[in-house]
Scaffold this motif. Structure first.
Motif, PDB file in Angstrom:
ATOM      1  N   LEU A  26       0.862  -1.269   0.204  1.00 43.53           N
ATOM      2  CA  LEU A  26      -0.187   0.064   0.111  1.00 43.53           C
ATOM      3  C   LEU A  26       0.968   1.320  -0.018  1.00 43.53           C
ATOM      4  O   LEU A  26       0.519   2.099  -0.687  1.00 43.53           O
ATOM      5  N   LYS A  30       0.908   3.907  -3.054  1.00 43.29           N
ATOM      6  CA  LYS A  30       0.433   5.442  -2.845  1.00 43.29           C
ATOM      7  C   LYS A  30       1.641   6.143  -3.457  1.00 43.29           C
ATOM      8  O   LYS A  30       1.208   7.154  -4.047  1.00 43.29           O
ATOM      9  N   GLN A  83      -7.354   1.048  -3.477  1.00 41.91           N
ATOM     10  CA  GLN A  83      -8.734   0.780  -3.027  1.00 41.91           C
ATOM     11  C   GLN A  83      -8.955  -0.763  -2.617  1.00 41.91           C
ATOM     12  O   GLN A  83      -9.323  -1.351  -1.463  1.00 41.91           O
ATOM     13  N   GLU A  86      -6.997  -1.634   0.471  1.00 43.10           N
ATOM     14  CA  GLU A  86      -7.560  -0.928   1.693  1.00 43.10           C
ATOM     15  C   GLU A  86      -8.604  -1.721   2.336  1.00 43.10           C
ATOM     16  O   GLU A  86      -8.983  -1.937   3.221  1.00 43.10           O
TER      17      GLU A  86
END
Length: 134
Positions: A26, A30, A83, A86
């Motif tokens: 993640l 990002k 997404q 997450e």
């Protein structure tokens, strides 16, 4: 091995291992997303090229536009990936991570290590592909 056959969810320790993998992916995702977004928003770098007189050709503008479009497409894919990662973290918190949404069986660890946001076993994914569903 009999325990493996009746196991219905991953242990808390295993979930923590997966969480560490997902958090690492993640963070990288990002960072890449932000880089791609910068390319799309600002058109690249702010170096001497921006201020020096240039003799751009139509091809240069076309290539620049293409790279912006590519960056935009890649940024969209990266955003979707973020997404999905997450959502995987939410499943870890709910202790439903690693359970196939079609069959209810555990997704093999090897698959989750490669595709940590997977929600289907390979078999279930193939079945859905053949039936035209996703």
């Amino acid at each position: 091995m009999a325990e493996e056959n009746i196991k219905v969810r991953y242990s808390d320790a295993e979930l923590e291992e997966f969480k560490a993998i997902i958090l690492e992916k993640l963070e990288a995702a990002k960072a890449e997303y932000n880089t791609l977004r910068d390319v799309v928003m600002h058109g690249g770098t702010n170096d001497i090229e921006d201020t020096s007189p240039s003799f751009k050709t139509v091809e240069d503008d076309g290539a620049n536009q293409l790279s912006k479009e590519e960056a935009s497409h890649l940024a969209q894919r990266q955003y979707k990936f973020i997404q999905n990662l997450e959502a995987a973290l939410v499943r870890i918190e709910n202790k439903t991570y690693g359970i196939c949404r079609e069959t209810g069986k555990l997704i093999p660890k090897e698959r989750l290590k490669l595709v940590p946001h997977a929600t289907l076993t390979v078999e279930a994914k193939e079945m859905l592909s053949k039936s035209g569903r996703k």
